[in-house]
Design a protein around this motif. Structure first.
Motif, mmCIF file in Angstrom:
data_model
loop_
_atom_site.group_PDB
_atom_site.id
_atom_site.type_symbol
_atom_site.label_atom_id
_atom_site.label_comp_id
_atom_site.label_asym_id
_atom_site.label_seq_id
_atom_site.Cartn_x
_atom_site.Cartn_y
_atom_site.Cartn_z
ATOM 1 N N LEU A 242 0.863 -1.175 0.000
ATOM 2 C CA LEU A 242 0.000 0.000 0.000
ATOM 3 C C LEU A 242 0.899 1.224 0.000
ATOM 4 C CD1 LEU A 242 -2.862 1.200 0.272
ATOM 5 C CD2 LEU A 242 -2.570 1.082 2.758
ATOM 6 N N ASN A 243 0.816 2.015 -1.072
ATOM 7 C CA ASN A 243 1.713 3.149 -1.256
ATOM 8 C C ASN A 243 0.905 4.441 -1.400
ATOM 9 O OD1 ASN A 243 3.147 4.934 -3.608
ATOM 10 N ND2 ASN A 243 4.638 4.131 -2.158
ATOM 11 N N ARG A 244 1.256 5.429 -0.574
ATOM 12 C CA ARG A 244 0.505 6.685 -0.579
ATOM 13 C C ARG A 244 0.565 7.377 -1.939
ATOM 14 N NH1 ARG A 244 -0.765 9.991 3.873
ATOM 15 N NH2 ARG A 244 0.643 8.736 5.158
ATOM 16 N N GLN A 245 1.752 7.381 -2.562
ATOM 17 C CA GLN A 245 1.895 8.061 -3.859
ATOM 18 C C GLN A 245 1.004 7.425 -4.940
ATOM 19 O OE1 GLN A 245 4.623 7.585 -1.815
ATOM 20 N NE2 GLN A 245 4.561 9.771 -1.333
ATOM 21 N N GLU A 246 0.839 6.091 -4.856
ATOM 22 C CA GLU A 246 -0.028 5.425 -5.830
ATOM 23 C C GLU A 246 -1.478 5.882 -5.667
ATOM 24 O OE1 GLU A 246 0.618 3.325 -8.365
ATOM 25 O OE2 GLU A 246 2.746 3.714 -8.029
ATOM 26 N N LEU A 247 -1.875 6.136 -4.402
ATOM 27 C CA LEU A 247 -3.242 6.585 -4.160
ATOM 28 C C LEU A 247 -3.487 7.977 -4.727
ATOM 29 C CD1 LEU A 247 -3.925 5.383 -0.505
ATOM 30 C CD2 LEU A 247 -4.950 4.512 -2.596
ATOM 31 N N GLU A 248 -2.441 8.792 -4.781
ATOM 32 C CA GLU A 248 -2.596 10.154 -5.296
ATOM 33 C C GLU A 248 -3.133 10.151 -6.726
ATOM 34 O OE1 GLU A 248 1.075 12.208 -4.951
ATOM 35 O OE2 GLU A 248 1.060 12.258 -2.764
ATOM 36 N N ASP A 391 -3.967 21.701 -3.973
ATOM 37 C CA ASP A 391 -2.971 20.904 -3.251
ATOM 38 C C ASP A 391 -3.478 20.525 -1.861
ATOM 39 O OD1 ASP A 391 -1.225 21.006 -5.346
ATOM 40 O OD2 ASP A 391 0.005 22.633 -4.537
ATOM 41 N N ILE A 392 -4.108 21.480 -1.170
ATOM 42 C CA ILE A 392 -4.622 21.205 0.175
ATOM 43 C C ILE A 392 -5.668 20.095 0.138
ATOM 44 C CG2 ILE A 392 -5.993 22.155 2.073
ATOM 45 C CD1 ILE A 392 -4.667 24.883 1.492
ATOM 46 N N LEU A 393 -6.617 20.224 -0.784
ATOM 47 C CA LEU A 393 -7.696 19.235 -0.871
ATOM 48 C C LEU A 393 -7.165 17.876 -1.326
ATOM 49 C CD1 LEU A 393 -10.572 21.387 -2.409
ATOM 50 C CD2 LEU A 393 -10.279 20.667 -0.034
ATOM 51 N N ALA A 394 -6.203 17.893 -2.246
ATOM 52 C CA ALA A 394 -5.633 16.629 -2.722
ATOM 53 C C ALA A 394 -4.919 15.909 -1.583
ATOM 54 C CB ALA A 394 -4.679 16.892 -3.880
ATOM 55 N N ARG A 395 -4.154 16.674 -0.786
ATOM 56 C CA ARG A 395 -3.447 16.054 0.344
ATOM 57 C C ARG A 395 -4.430 15.454 1.350
ATOM 58 N NH1 ARG A 395 0.012 20.572 0.000
ATOM 59 N NH2 ARG A 395 -1.075 21.586 1.749
ATOM 60 N N LYS A 396 -5.515 16.194 1.603
ATOM 61 C CA LYS A 396 -6.516 15.680 2.544
ATOM 62 C C LYS A 396 -7.161 14.405 2.017
ATOM 63 C CE LYS A 396 -7.916 19.786 5.120
ATOM 64 N NZ LYS A 396 -9.062 20.631 5.539
ATOM 65 N N VAL A 398 -5.907 12.265 -0.126
ATOM 66 C CA VAL A 398 -4.930 11.169 -0.086
ATOM 67 C C VAL A 398 -4.753 10.680 1.348
ATOM 68 C CG1 VAL A 398 -2.511 10.569 -0.442
ATOM 69 C CG2 VAL A 398 -3.718 11.890 -2.170
ATOM 70 N N GLU A 399 -4.680 11.623 2.297
ATOM 71 C CA GLU A 399 -4.515 11.256 3.700
ATOM 72 C C GLU A 399 -5.673 10.386 4.163
ATOM 73 O OE1 GLU A 399 -2.533 10.937 7.175
ATOM 74 O OE2 GLU A 399 -1.798 12.149 5.495
ATOM 75 N N ASN A 400 -6.895 10.821 3.840
ATOM 76 C CA ASN A 400 -8.077 10.056 4.248
ATOM 77 C C ASN A 400 -8.132 8.701 3.550
ATOM 78 O OD1 ASN A 400 -8.906 12.157 5.904
ATOM 79 N ND2 ASN A 400 -10.199 13.097 4.334
ATOM 80 N N ALA A 401 -7.809 8.712 2.260
ATOM 81 C CA ALA A 401 -7.847 7.466 1.500
ATOM 82 C C ALA A 401 -6.792 6.482 2.017
ATOM 83 C CB ALA A 401 -7.621 7.749 0.014
#
Length: 653
Positions: A242-248, A391-396, A398-401
């Motif tokens: 499970l990779n955070r960057q892949e979820l982005e 960027d803010i919304l994308a980070r949120k 990704v964080e939640n996902a």
């Protein structure tokens, strides 16, 4: 008569029955039960307290694995260079455990007690590495200590307690240290001393081409240094990552979401009100006389402005704000709140029709202020802040996902302990397959201490089950199983023949280089011309180079040898040294320049004193531990330690 009766009795039916019963008992229980006691495998006993074999074995294997990880592919070279390397490592681990037991016993006798609650508070409240978003995370805690090589939280807590006890013992030594002025000057002079030397250098690799290498010699070298050609244990993993960057890649932000965020958080995108002003400033003064003089000065400035002196000219003349005085008192644009309430209030009372204030008193001093302009709160256009909001919304997202996916991974790992394919399918991921790697790997994510600890654990491999979800770092987590295991083995000669030949040549070249530098030393000491010798033997010379003790110009071993040579004596001060870089060196001391320490500042003196006190504290603490050791009854079980020689040997074969 007596002997005859005994012989007759031995032949009787009853005697034979008893003999048969004893033999059957030996056969069932084993002769060892009667004749041989189980050997003691505990490596040491300290004042009647045993260091048991399990704890030592765990500590030794952990330290050994750490060494393997740190050295990587060079681990086998360490063993080849020093056949006693592992024996020394065993004693180092055992001595550390012995010292800890002695320290613990001493603490108990003297009433030192650190409660479990204190240790828990330190772990929870004071160690930032265990925190997530400023709060203690048990998951992070266990992850960090596992990566650090601790087998359990209890082991980590026990070590923290011992370290605190040791620190309590060390504090009195620190408090008792003192340094005399002449010691400070002497230490400063030695540390700052500079030396000038000639440095000859010879790389053995430059000589390998001239080394004869008979095939039989190479084979003999290989046989003698087999430990240098060990292929460590290797594993190949099947895993789900499970990779955070892949979820982005799967997260998108819509224009409506950007607009809603902009409206809900307009304060974030509003430039606060600010003003542009010039000022004349004088400080308040410390005593009554000074305060009166400063008030008179700012009053004089005010009178000058009233009488027609341009504000900028008055600022240059009277203001004590050096930076702004050069610019006619210009403060440029400032946000309200930066210069204090009194200053802000005075500015708000000014306007284009009423530009210059009277004398304004603030906590900093006296001011006269000239109004230049004001700008109200200003909301930035949405177009200007859209990239930032995206960027803010994308980070949120990704964080939640990622958090949701990680929780799912944890649950799936428990639900499907032997089925990676189902885990991958539920998360819409794929089952990946690693190449073979050993414990020295530096390739992510397999360089994780927790992954390697499990992957190279025989019990984990024997279970043939998936791991639990392992958090690699803040961006990666995985579940894995061992697909294939290759035990370590000595690589066959044919496989490493070229490397063995290169190693053989280099070792022989090293001996040749050492002999040549010894020959060069004799030439130098006899004042002979060395030019022809250095040219013929690929020796390089760096002449008249001045260095200090922390110079990085030469190998550390060279610097150490330069400063270990006597500054004077009969003949030329010179010596050879083997560098940490594998080269061979000859250093010739030319001159010594003593440092002038007559003008040491208070800060420099304080720093040197602090270092000397620290060195003294460490020395005295070490002597204390030596004394505790000598006062203790320590028995080391050489038989138990011998067993590790055969175990380590079998590991290599």
């Amino acid at each position: 008569m007596l002997m005859d009766k005994m012989r007759q009795g031995a032949q009787s039916t009853a005697a034979k029955i008893i003999f048969v019963v004893i033999m059957i008992s030996f056969a069932l229980a084993g002769v060892g039960t009667y004749a041989v006691r189980k050997p003691n495998t505990d490596p040491a006993e300290v004042n009647g307290v045993t260091i048991d074999s399990f704890k030592f074995d765990t500590a030794y294997r952990s330290q050994k694995q750490n060494m393997q990880r740190q050295a990587g592919e060079h681990y086998s070279e360490l063993l080849a260079a020093d056949p006693q390397f592992l024996a020394k490592l065993r004693m180092q681990v055992l001595n550390g455990m012995i010292d800890n037991v002695i320290l613990d016993q001493r603490a108990s006798r003297t009433g030192f007690h650190i409660s479990d609650e204190v240790i828990q508070k330190i772990i929870v409240d004071e160690i930032d590495a265990f925190k997530v978003d400023g709060k203690f995370s048990n998951e992070r805690y266990l992850n960090v200590i596992t990566r650090a090589g601790y087998a359990s939280a209890a082991q980590f807590a026990a070590e923290q307690k011992l370290q605190m006890v040791d620190q309590l013992y060390q504090e009195p030594f620190s408090a008792a240290q003192f340094v005399l002025p002449y010691e400070t000057r002497q230490a400063a002079a030695l540390f700052r001393q500079k030396r000038t030397a000639d440095v000859y250098s010879l790389d053995p690799a430059a000589l390998t081409g001239g080394i004869a290498a008979d095939p039989a010699e190479i084979r003999a070298y290989y046989e003698e240094h087999k430990n240098s050609y060990v292929q460590p244990d290797q594993v190949r993993l099947d895993y789900v990552l499970l990779n955070r960057q892949e979820l982005e890649k799967s997260q998108t932000v819509t224009d409506d979401e950007i607009k809603a965020y902009y409206q809900e958080n307009s304060a974030k995108f509003t430039e606060p009100a600010k003003f542009h002003a010039e000022h004349i400033y004088v400080n308040m003064g410390k005593d009554e006389a000074a305060k009166k003089a400063q008030l008179d000065k700012i009053t004089e400035a005010e009178k000058a402005i009233i009488s027609g002196t341009p504000f900028e000219e008055a600022a240059t003349r009277f203001s004590e704000d050096v930076l702004t005085a050069k610019k006619g008192g210009d403060l440029d644009w400032q946000r309200f709140g930066v210069l204090g309430d009194e200053f802000d209030d005075a500015v708000r009372k000014l306007s284009p029709d009423n530009r210059i204030s009277g004398i304004v008193k603030t906590k900093y001093g006296y001011h006269i202020i000239k109004f230049m302009g004001v700008q109200a709160d200003k909301l930035k256009p949405i177009a200007d802040v859209t990239p930032e909001i995206r960027d803010i919304l994308a980070r949120k997202k990704v964080e939640n996902a990622y958090a949701k996916a990680y929780d799912t991974l944890v649950n799936l790992a428990n639900e499907f302990p032997d089925d990676l394919e189902s885990i991958a399918g539920e998360l819409k991921l794929e089952v990946r397959h690693s190449a073979f790697f050993d414990e020295g790997t530096t390739v992510a994510p397999f360089d994780s201490r927790q992954v390697k600890s499990l992957a190279f654990s025989q019990s984990f491999r024997d279970d043939a089950m998936n791991s639990e979800a392992v958090r690699i770092d803040d961006n990666n987590a995985m579940v894995f199983r061992v697909a294939e295991f290759k035990p370590q083995y000595v690589r066959p000669f044919e496989e490493v023949k070229d490397r063995a030949e290169a190693d053989f040549r280099l070792v022989k070249a090293g001996s040749t280089a050492s002999a040549k530098m010894a020959e060069l030393l004799k030439l130098v000491q006899s004042h002979a011309d060395t030019a022809a010798f250095t040219t013929a033997n690929s020796v390089t010379l760096t002449s008249d180079r001045t260095v200090d003790r922390i110079s990085a110009e030469f190998d550390p071993a060279v610097i150490g040898r330069i400063f270990s040579l006597p500054r004077s004596g009969s003949g030329i001060m010179a010596d050879t040294v083997s560098g940490m870089d594998g080269r061979h060196y000859l250093v010739v001391l030319k001159s010594v320049t003593d440092a002038d320490v007559s003008a040491l500042t208070a800060d420099q003196t304080g720093m040197i004193d602090s270092q000397l006190k620290q060195m003294g504290s460490v020395r005295d603490h070490h002597l204390m531990r030596q004394q505790l050791r000598s006062d203790s009854d320590v028995e080391i079980n050489t038989f138990a330690l011998k067993q590790y020689e055969s175990m380590d040997s079998s590991d290599m074969n």
